[in-house]
Design an enzyme around this catalytic site. Sequence first.
Site, PDB file in Angstrom:
ATOM      1  N   TYR A 194       4.616   5.605  11.030  1.00 37.59           N
ATOM      2  CA  TYR A 194       4.984   4.229  11.341  1.00 37.59           C
ATOM      3  C   TYR A 194       5.829   3.538  10.266  1.00 37.59           C
ATOM      4  O   TYR A 194       6.195   2.376  10.434  1.00 37.59           O
ATOM      5  CB  TYR A 194       3.729   3.383  11.620  1.00 37.59           C
ATOM      6  CG  TYR A 194       2.670   3.401  10.530  1.00 37.59           C
ATOM      7  CD1 TYR A 194       2.777   2.592   9.411  1.00 37.59           C
ATOM      8  CD2 TYR A 194       1.557   4.228  10.643  1.00 37.59           C
ATOM      9  CE1 TYR A 194       1.806   2.606   8.424  1.00 37.59           C
ATOM     10  CE2 TYR A 194       0.581   4.247   9.660  1.00 37.59           C
ATOM     11  CZ  TYR A 194       0.704   3.432   8.552  1.00 37.59           C
ATOM     12  OH  TYR A 194      -0.261   3.444   7.571  1.00 37.59           O
ATOM     13  N   ARG A 232       0.860  -1.184   0.000  1.00 39.85           N
ATOM     14  CA  ARG A 232       0.000   0.000   0.000  1.00 39.85           C
ATOM     15  C   ARG A 232       0.897   1.234   0.000  1.00 39.85           C
ATOM     16  O   ARG A 232       1.448   1.612   1.020  1.00 39.85           O
ATOM     17  CB  ARG A 232      -0.911  -0.033   1.228  1.00 39.85           C
ATOM     18  CG  ARG A 232      -1.598   1.291   1.497  1.00 39.85           C
ATOM     19  CD  ARG A 232      -2.636   1.192   2.581  1.00 39.85           C
ATOM     20  NE  ARG A 232      -2.158   0.691   3.852  1.00 39.85           N
ATOM     21  CZ  ARG A 232      -1.485   1.385   4.761  1.00 39.85           C
ATOM     22  NH1 ARG A 232      -1.168   2.656   4.516  1.00 39.85           N
ATOM     23  NH2 ARG A 232      -1.140   0.852   5.916  1.00 39.85           N
ATOM     24  N   HIS A 242      -3.565   4.158   4.810  1.00 41.18           N
ATOM     25  CA  HIS A 242      -4.604   3.135   4.991  1.00 41.18           C
ATOM     26  C   HIS A 242      -5.964   3.717   4.598  1.00 41.18           C
ATOM     27  O   HIS A 242      -6.715   3.114   3.842  1.00 41.18           O
ATOM     28  CB  HIS A 242      -4.629   2.673   6.444  1.00 41.18           C
ATOM     29  CG  HIS A 242      -5.760   1.750   6.758  1.00 41.18           C
ATOM     30  ND1 HIS A 242      -5.806   0.454   6.323  1.00 41.18           N
ATOM     31  CD2 HIS A 242      -6.903   1.948   7.457  1.00 41.18           C
ATOM     32  CE1 HIS A 242      -6.925  -0.118   6.726  1.00 41.18           C
ATOM     33  NE2 HIS A 242      -7.605   0.771   7.426  1.00 41.18           N
TER      34      HIS A 242
END
Length: 387
Positions: free
Chosen positions: A294, A281, A285
Amino acid sequence: MEVVTTMDTLTPRPEASSPADPDMLVQLLDPEGRRLDHSRYDRWVAGLGPAELRGLYRDMVLARRFDAEATALQRQGELSLWPPSLGQEAAQVGSGRAMRPRDFAFPSYREHAVAHTRGMDMRELLRVFRGVEHGGWDPAAHNFHLYTFVIGSHTLHATGYAMGAQRDGDVGTGDPERDRAVVVYFGDGATSQGDVHEAMVFAAVTQAPVVFVCQNNQWAISVPASGQTTVPLARRGTGVGIPSVRVDGNDVLASYAVTAEALDRARSGGGPTLIEAYTYRMGAHTTADDPTRYRTSAEEDYWRERDPIARLRTYLTDQGHADDDFLAEVTAAADELGESTREYCRALTPVGPEAMFDHVYGAAHAQVEAERAWFTDYQQSFAEADR
């Protein structure tokens, strides 16, 4: 010897003799756009000529442009939320194009390109994210189910639907106009949900004609794949007796091939398959997420070099299957889609709250009508109080 990729490297290995080897990563196009031989899966893409390959490229470019426009619309306040699919186009287009018209797709909430391959106008997806409808489209119109936001729950729905097709006698007849199967999509994070495991158990013991496609995009929101499993996710299938395979999800040809094989087995009565599409990805998200908190830019750069669209474009141009005119035409079509997406979105107007009563039942229902009348009076009471 044939070249089969492991997770990070190209390694010469013999073809697996078993129905599937979950520790191998099937690849037909490497990141540089070079065609790799694969004796098992080559036959499933043998029918894809230059026109079909150009079609796969067009599908991915249009899906990416639509996704980019939807992301921008959310940033501008036109959508309440949007789950980007940037980087996952090959896994979706390849598997989606392997389906036949009578097959049924059960998406999660990020399968925008799959909707396109099923013949749906991707702009219809905006209706639910605009908040004008709870569903947004007719699932039966293109055999593409509504988006599911409850993680993993739709795998049970898909398995049940597949069991129904099986009991209707639409599996293993040998008639390509009758035999059908189901494809259900979910992410790596969903494999930690009990529903997914239960669905695979049901599918295995009933030999249901369902193909489980796990798009392992490396991150379940901010939780890495290493926080979900210590082994390839494809082993989740072998644990319950389902043939399983790992595929390079950034390789549209390999994604098409493994799905075509799995669907052929399902339609013929051979039961379910689990496909782990190893992809990434590249965006957030959802638009409520900040991936910079992150993951590193170095990681993103690594996967950007493995872009699924660039990979196929290189192959097409190197083989003489696409020229500058074709690429410019696709770009123009993407620009037109972007503009029409903005216009479509801004023209969507919310219905009144009384619409919640419209589709509770297929026919008139006395209790629902009584509740509608009460709610109408309640709403009018506020207008009367303001006078």
